[in-house]
Motif scaffolding. Structure first.
Motif, PDB file in Angstrom:
ATOM      1  N   PRO A  29       0.818  -1.211   0.000  1.00 26.09           N
ATOM      2  CA  PRO A  29       0.000   0.000   0.000  1.00 26.09           C
ATOM      3  C   PRO A  29       0.856   1.267   0.000  1.00 26.09           C
ATOM      4  CG  PRO A  29      -0.916  -1.597   1.512  1.00 26.09           C
ATOM      5  CD  PRO A  29       0.408  -2.149   1.050  1.00 26.09           C
ATOM      6  N   ARG A  30       0.421   2.223  -0.780  1.00 26.50           N
ATOM      7  CA  ARG A  30       1.049   3.537  -0.951  1.00 26.50           C
ATOM      8  C   ARG A  30       2.352   3.497  -1.748  1.00 26.50           C
ATOM      9  NH1 ARG A  30      -0.677   3.590   4.267  1.00 26.50           N
ATOM     10  NH2 ARG A  30       1.416   3.462   5.117  1.00 26.50           N
ATOM     11  N   SER A  31       2.731   2.316  -2.267  1.00 26.93           N
ATOM     12  CA  SER A  31       3.921   2.262  -3.114  1.00 26.93           C
ATOM     13  C   SER A  31       3.517   2.529  -4.561  1.00 26.93           C
ATOM     14  CB  SER A  31       4.624   0.904  -3.010  1.00 26.93           C
ATOM     15  OG  SER A  31       3.831  -0.115  -3.587  1.00 26.93           O
ATOM     16  N   ARG A  32       4.461   2.981  -5.331  1.00 25.63           N
ATOM     17  CA  ARG A  32       4.203   3.314  -6.720  1.00 25.63           C
ATOM     18  C   ARG A  32       4.128   2.034  -7.558  1.00 25.63           C
ATOM     19  NH1 ARG A  32       7.609   8.000  -9.351  1.00 25.63           N
ATOM     20  NH2 ARG A  32       6.636   8.946  -7.564  1.00 25.63           N
ATOM     21  N   VAL A  33       3.149   1.985  -8.445  1.00 27.57           N
ATOM     22  CA  VAL A  33       3.080   0.889  -9.413  1.00 27.57           C
ATOM     23  C   VAL A  33       3.788   1.352 -10.686  1.00 27.57           C
ATOM     24  CG1 VAL A  33       0.972  -0.128  -8.459  1.00 27.57           C
ATOM     25  CG2 VAL A  33       0.786   1.582 -10.254  1.00 27.57           C
ATOM     26  N   PRO A  34       4.146   0.433 -11.563  1.00 29.79           N
ATOM     27  CA  PRO A  34       4.870   0.833 -12.772  1.00 29.79           C
ATOM     28  C   PRO A  34       4.108   1.877 -13.593  1.00 29.79           C
ATOM     29  CG  PRO A  34       4.921  -1.539 -12.524  1.00 29.79           C
ATOM     30  CD  PRO A  34       3.966  -1.017 -11.489  1.00 29.79           C
ATOM     31  N   SER A  35       4.864   2.767 -14.179  1.00 26.97           N
ATOM     32  CA  SER A  35       4.306   3.810 -15.036  1.00 26.97           C
ATOM     33  C   SER A  35       3.975   3.230 -16.405  1.00 26.97           C
ATOM     34  CB  SER A  35       5.319   4.937 -15.202  1.00 26.97           C
ATOM     35  OG  SER A  35       6.443   4.455 -15.939  1.00 26.97           O
ATOM     36  N   VAL A  36       3.353   4.034 -17.240  1.00 29.59           N
ATOM     37  CA  VAL A  36       3.064   3.619 -18.618  1.00 29.59           C
ATOM     38  C   VAL A  36       4.354   3.208 -19.315  1.00 29.59           C
ATOM     39  CG1 VAL A  36       2.297   4.462 -20.883  1.00 29.59           C
ATOM     40  CG2 VAL A  36       0.943   4.966 -18.845  1.00 29.59           C
ATOM     41  N   VAL A  37       5.381   4.019 -19.174  1.00 28.34           N
ATOM     42  CA  VAL A  37       6.662   3.714 -19.830  1.00 28.34           C
ATOM     43  C   VAL A  37       7.233   2.398 -19.302  1.00 28.34           C
ATOM     44  CG1 VAL A  37       9.052   4.485 -20.110  1.00 28.34           C
ATOM     45  CG2 VAL A  37       7.177   6.121 -20.347  1.00 28.34           C
ATOM     46  N   GLN A  38       7.193   2.204 -17.995  1.00 31.68           N
ATOM     47  CA  GLN A  38       7.723   0.969 -17.417  1.00 31.68           C
ATOM     48  C   GLN A  38       6.927  -0.249 -17.869  1.00 31.68           C
ATOM     49  OE1 GLN A  38       7.442   2.449 -13.407  1.00 31.68           O
ATOM     50  NE2 GLN A  38       9.677   2.576 -13.218  1.00 31.68           N
TER      51      GLN A  38
END
Length: 77
Positions: A29-38
């Motif tokens: 929770p509250r961690s970043r998920v991969p971006s579109v680029v990733q």
């Protein structure tokens, strides 16, 4: 490279992977998920497909987006 099943939409398969990573704590929770680029780099998918993945996860309430910062794992109830 990720092996896609031919009979299931790619966005759904990638969303399943991210959903599993959220469930198993890879993305807490509250961690970043991969971006579109990733996502495009890891899975070899188009930008539009990656956007659809993130939209699906957001619609399910698994993630939320902070404008300018990215998508993050929502606190699970």
């Amino acid at each position: 490279m990720f092996e896609f099943a031919p009979d299931i939409p790619r966005w759904r398969q990638v969303a399943d992977v991210i959903r599993q990573r959220i469930a198993d704590g890879t993305y807490p929770p509250r961690s970043r998920v991969p971006s579109v680029v990733q996502l495009t780099e890891e899975f070899g998918i188009a930008n539009a497909t990656a956007h659809k993945v993130l939209q699906a996860l957001r619609t399910e309430g698994l993630t939320y987006t902070e404008p300018g910062l990215g998508s993050f794992v929502a606190q699970q109830k």
